[in-house]
Design a protein around this motif. Structure first.
Motif, PDB file in Angstrom:
ATOM      1  N   LEU A 140       0.117 -15.170  15.888  1.00  0.00           N
ATOM      2  CA  LEU A 140      -0.967 -14.964  14.929  1.00  0.00           C
ATOM      3  C   LEU A 140      -2.172 -15.835  15.249  1.00  0.00           C
ATOM      4  O   LEU A 140      -2.048 -16.971  15.739  1.00  0.00           O
ATOM      5  N   LYS A 141      -3.353 -15.274  14.969  1.00  0.00           N
ATOM      6  CA  LYS A 141      -4.616 -15.937  15.223  1.00  0.00           C
ATOM      7  C   LYS A 141      -5.376 -16.098  13.911  1.00  0.00           C
ATOM      8  O   LYS A 141      -5.164 -15.322  12.975  1.00  0.00           O
ATOM      9  N   PRO A 142      -6.286 -17.050  13.838  1.00  0.00           N
ATOM     10  CA  PRO A 142      -7.081 -17.190  12.606  1.00  0.00           C
ATOM     11  C   PRO A 142      -7.783 -15.893  12.201  1.00  0.00           C
ATOM     12  O   PRO A 142      -7.922 -15.619  11.000  1.00  0.00           O
ATOM     13  N   GLU A 143      -8.185 -15.105  13.172  1.00  0.00           N
ATOM     14  CA  GLU A 143      -8.870 -13.850  12.853  1.00  0.00           C
ATOM     15  C   GLU A 143      -7.950 -12.786  12.271  1.00  0.00           C
ATOM     16  O   GLU A 143      -8.415 -11.726  11.853  1.00  0.00           O
ATOM     17  N   ASP A 144      -6.650 -13.061  12.229  1.00  0.00           N
ATOM     18  CA  ASP A 144      -5.721 -12.154  11.552  1.00  0.00           C
ATOM     19  C   ASP A 144      -5.669 -12.418  10.044  1.00  0.00           C
ATOM     20  O   ASP A 144      -5.023 -11.671   9.310  1.00  0.00           O
ATOM     21  N   THR A 145      -6.348 -13.466   9.613  1.00  0.00           N
ATOM     22  CA  THR A 145      -6.375 -13.792   8.194  1.00  0.00           C
ATOM     23  C   THR A 145      -7.003 -12.653   7.396  1.00  0.00           C
ATOM     24  O   THR A 145      -8.122 -12.221   7.692  1.00  0.00           O
ATOM     25  N   ALA A 146      -6.275 -12.171   6.396  1.00  0.00           N
ATOM     26  CA  ALA A 146      -6.746 -11.037   5.601  1.00  0.00           C
ATOM     27  C   ALA A 146      -5.726 -10.738   4.514  1.00  0.00           C
ATOM     28  O   ALA A 146      -4.616 -11.278   4.524  1.00  0.00           O
ATOM     29  N   VAL A 147      -6.127  -9.878   3.612  1.00  0.00           N
ATOM     30  CA  VAL A 147      -5.157  -9.277   2.694  1.00  0.00           C
ATOM     31  C   VAL A 147      -4.618  -8.028   3.382  1.00  0.00           C
ATOM     32  O   VAL A 147      -5.402  -7.186   3.836  1.00  0.00           O
ATOM     33  N   TYR A 148      -3.313  -7.931   3.464  1.00  0.00           N
ATOM     34  CA  TYR A 148      -2.662  -6.801   4.123  1.00  0.00           C
ATOM     35  C   TYR A 148      -2.123  -5.843   3.063  1.00  0.00           C
ATOM     36  O   TYR A 148      -1.416  -6.260   2.127  1.00  0.00           O
ATOM     37  N   TYR A 149      -2.449  -4.570   3.247  1.00  0.00           N
ATOM     38  CA  TYR A 149      -2.072  -3.540   2.291  1.00  0.00           C
ATOM     39  C   TYR A 149      -1.146  -2.518   2.936  1.00  0.00           C
ATOM     40  O   TYR A 149      -1.393  -2.054   4.043  1.00  0.00           O
ATOM     41  N   CYS A 150      -0.137  -2.144   2.189  1.00  0.00           N
ATOM     42  CA  CYS A 150       0.751  -1.068   2.594  1.00  0.00           C
ATOM     43  C   CYS A 150       0.171   0.257   2.098  1.00  0.00           C
ATOM     44  O   CYS A 150      -0.411   0.325   1.001  1.00  0.00           O
ATOM     45  N   ASN A 151       0.314   1.289   2.913  1.00  0.00           N
ATOM     46  CA  ASN A 151      -0.222   2.604   2.571  1.00  0.00           C
ATOM     47  C   ASN A 151       0.768   3.676   2.993  1.00  0.00           C
ATOM     48  O   ASN A 151       1.410   3.547   4.049  1.00  0.00           O
ATOM     49  N   ALA A 152       0.903   4.704   2.186  1.00  0.00           N
ATOM     50  CA  ALA A 152       1.866   5.750   2.534  1.00  0.00           C
ATOM     51  C   ALA A 152       1.457   7.092   1.947  1.00  0.00           C
ATOM     52  O   ALA A 152       0.870   7.156   0.858  1.00  0.00           O
ATOM     53  N   ASP A 153       1.767   8.151   2.680  1.00  0.00           N
ATOM     54  CA  ASP A 153       1.612   9.524   2.195  1.00  0.00           C
ATOM     55  C   ASP A 153       2.985   9.996   1.737  1.00  0.00           C
ATOM     56  O   ASP A 153       3.891  10.157   2.554  1.00  0.00           O
ATOM     57  N   VAL A 154       3.120  10.216   0.451  1.00  0.00           N
ATOM     58  CA  VAL A 154       4.428  10.502  -0.144  1.00  0.00           C
ATOM     59  C   VAL A 154       4.455  11.910  -0.729  1.00  0.00           C
ATOM     60  O   VAL A 154       3.546  12.305  -1.463  1.00  0.00           O
ATOM     61  N   VAL A 155       5.499  12.624  -0.383  1.00  0.00           N
ATOM     62  CA  VAL A 155       5.760  13.934  -0.977  1.00  0.00           C
ATOM     63  C   VAL A 155       6.841  13.742  -2.040  1.00  0.00           C
ATOM     64  O   VAL A 155       7.921  13.236  -1.749  1.00  0.00           O
ATOM     65  N   SER A 156       6.519  14.142  -3.267  1.00  0.00           N
ATOM     66  CA  SER A 156       7.448  13.868  -4.374  1.00  0.00           C
ATOM     67  C   SER A 156       8.437  14.996  -4.654  1.00  0.00           C
ATOM     68  O   SER A 156       9.535  14.742  -5.158  1.00  0.00           O
ATOM     69  N   THR A 157       8.059  16.243  -4.333  1.00  0.00           N
ATOM     70  CA  THR A 157       8.987  17.355  -4.522  1.00  0.00           C
ATOM     71  C   THR A 157       8.789  18.356  -3.395  1.00  0.00           C
ATOM     72  O   THR A 157       7.810  18.297  -2.654  1.00  0.00           O
ATOM     73  N   ARG A 158       9.717  19.316  -3.285  1.00  0.00           N
ATOM     74  CA  ARG A 158       9.601  20.349  -2.248  1.00  0.00           C
ATOM     75  C   ARG A 158       8.353  21.202  -2.420  1.00  0.00           C
ATOM     76  O   ARG A 158       7.860  21.791  -1.469  1.00  0.00           O
ATOM     77  N   LEU A 159       7.847  21.246  -3.634  1.00  0.00           N
ATOM     78  CA  LEU A 159       6.769  22.178  -3.952  1.00  0.00           C
ATOM     79  C   LEU A 159       5.393  21.517  -3.972  1.00  0.00           C
ATOM     80  O   LEU A 159       4.395  22.201  -4.201  1.00  0.00           O
ATOM     81  N   THR A 160       5.331  20.220  -3.761  1.00  0.00           N
ATOM     82  CA  THR A 160       4.044  19.531  -3.844  1.00  0.00           C
ATOM     83  C   THR A 160       3.633  18.989  -2.487  1.00  0.00           C
ATOM     84  O   THR A 160       4.468  18.781  -1.601  1.00  0.00           O
ATOM     85  N   GLY A 161       2.345  18.752  -2.348  1.00  0.00           N
ATOM     86  CA  GLY A 161       1.838  18.154  -1.123  1.00  0.00           C
ATOM     87  C   GLY A 161       1.927  16.638  -1.180  1.00  0.00           C
ATOM     88  O   GLY A 161       2.380  16.051  -2.159  1.00  0.00           O
ATOM     89  N   ALA A 162       1.510  16.008  -0.092  1.00  0.00           N
ATOM     90  CA  ALA A 162       1.573  14.552  -0.005  1.00  0.00           C
ATOM     91  C   ALA A 162       0.451  13.923  -0.820  1.00  0.00           C
ATOM     92  O   ALA A 162      -0.666  14.438  -0.876  1.00  0.00           O
ATOM     93  N   VAL A 163       0.782  12.812  -1.440  1.00  0.00           N
ATOM     94  CA  VAL A 163      -0.192  12.006  -2.174  1.00  0.00           C
ATOM     95  C   VAL A 163      -0.244  10.639  -1.508  1.00  0.00           C
ATOM     96  O   VAL A 163       0.794  10.073  -1.148  1.00  0.00           O
TER      97      VAL A 163
END
Length: 121
Positions: free
Chosen positions: A85-108
């Motif tokens: 790790l380097k000082p320039e890696d300093t940041a807030v890190y966020y998790c992100n995901a495209d989730v499909v909740s049912t067979r009939l719905t698209g990803a959110v």
């Protein structure tokens, strides 16, 4: 609804390592894209690493050879192993995901609340 909860941030010295974890929970049928973004003070949020449902990964050029992304499709988790790790890696890190909740719905698209990584001596 789906929740993404990150863990593993903290203070580390330059050259050190941290492992970030993100757990998805809630109404999940399938998760497509999973990724880690970061936002440093005064800068735009950027994609650091991503992994598709099929396991294809990408890592930003500034982190190649240092960061490794992995996911567990049973546990619905995505991890980011950060080495040298380097000082320039300093940041807030966020998790992100495209989730499909049912067979009939698209990803959110969902975001976690973020975890702070500080690289400093």
């Amino acid at each position: 609804q789906v929740q993404l909860v990150e863990s593993g941030g903290g203070l580390v010295q330059p050259g050190g390592s941290l492992r970030l974890s993100c757990a998805a929970s809630g109404n999940i049928f399938r998760i497509n894209f999973m990724g880690w973004y970061r936002q440093a003070p005064g800068k735009e949020r950027e994609l650091v690493a991503s992994v598709t449902g099929g396991g294809t990964t990408t890592v930003v050029d500034t982190a190649k050879g240092r960061f490794i992304i992995s996911r567990d499709n049973v546990q619905n988790t995505v991890d980011l192993q950060m080495n040298s790790l380097k000082p320039e890696d300093t940041a807030v890190y966020y998790c992100n995901a495209d989730v499909v909740s049912t067979r009939l719905t698209g990803a959110v698209n969902y975001w976690g609340k973020g975890t702070l990584v500080t690289v400093s001596s």
